[in-house]
Motif scaffolding. Structure first.
Motif, PDB file in Angstrom:
ATOM      1  N   CYS A   7     -12.553   8.206   4.894  1.00 23.46           N
ATOM      2  CA  CYS A   7     -12.659   9.660   4.924  1.00 23.46           C
ATOM      3  C   CYS A   7     -13.162  10.124   3.549  1.00 23.46           C
ATOM      4  O   CYS A   7     -12.589   9.738   2.528  1.00 23.46           O
ATOM      5  CB  CYS A   7     -11.297  10.265   5.232  1.00 23.46           C
ATOM      6  SG  CYS A   7     -11.221  12.037   4.976  1.00 23.46           S
ATOM      7  N   CYS A  46     -11.510  12.387   8.395  1.00 28.10           N
ATOM      8  CA  CYS A  46     -10.483  12.144   9.398  1.00 28.10           C
ATOM      9  C   CYS A  46     -10.177  13.438  10.155  1.00 28.10           C
ATOM     10  O   CYS A  46     -10.424  14.537   9.671  1.00 28.10           O
ATOM     11  CB  CYS A  46      -9.237  11.528   8.764  1.00 28.10           C
ATOM     12  SG  CYS A  46      -8.439  12.537   7.512  1.00 28.10           S
ATOM     13  N   CYS A  51      -8.181  18.362   6.022  1.00 22.83           N
ATOM     14  CA  CYS A  51      -9.039  17.402   5.359  1.00 22.83           C
ATOM     15  C   CYS A  51     -10.486  17.877   5.397  1.00 22.83           C
ATOM     16  O   CYS A  51     -11.208  17.762   4.413  1.00 22.83           O
ATOM     17  CB  CYS A  51      -8.904  16.033   6.030  1.00 22.83           C
ATOM     18  SG  CYS A  51      -8.694  14.726   4.837  1.00 22.83           S
TER      19      CYS A  51
HETATM   20 ZN   LIG Z   1      -9.029  12.603   5.355  1.00 19.18          ZN
END
Ligand SMILES: [Zn+2]
Length: 82
Positions: A7, A46, A51
């Motif tokens: 990520c 992700c 995020c």
């Molecule tokens: Zn992430």
């Protein structure tokens, strides 16, 4: 065995089905690759809203693609400019 990717926001490694894929278009727009069928260099975030927001806020896409990002196309026709 499943492919794993990092990520770009939290830098954790996830299996590919736990990540959203984004592709940088030639026009400088990062496109959300919902169906994992777009060509080009991909970046992965992700599947957490926080995020993704962090990735946009911290300009992780700029770092990941090493290019200036002019906007992010999250869903059809919707642009979020950074
Ligand atoms: Zn992430």
């Amino acid at each position: 065995m499943q492919i794993e990717r990092m990520c770009i926001s939290c830098r954790s490694v996830y299996k590919i089905n736990q990540l959203w894929r984004f592709v940088l278009e030639l026009d400088g727009i990062v496109n959300f690759d919902l169906f994992l069928n777009l060509d080009g260099r991909g970046a992965y975030v992700c599947k957490k809203k926080e995020c993704l927001q962090q990735a946009i806020y911290k300009k992780s896409f700029t770092r990941a693609f090493k290019k200036q990002i002019l906007g992010i196309r999250v869903s059809s026709g919707e642009n979020t400019h950074t």
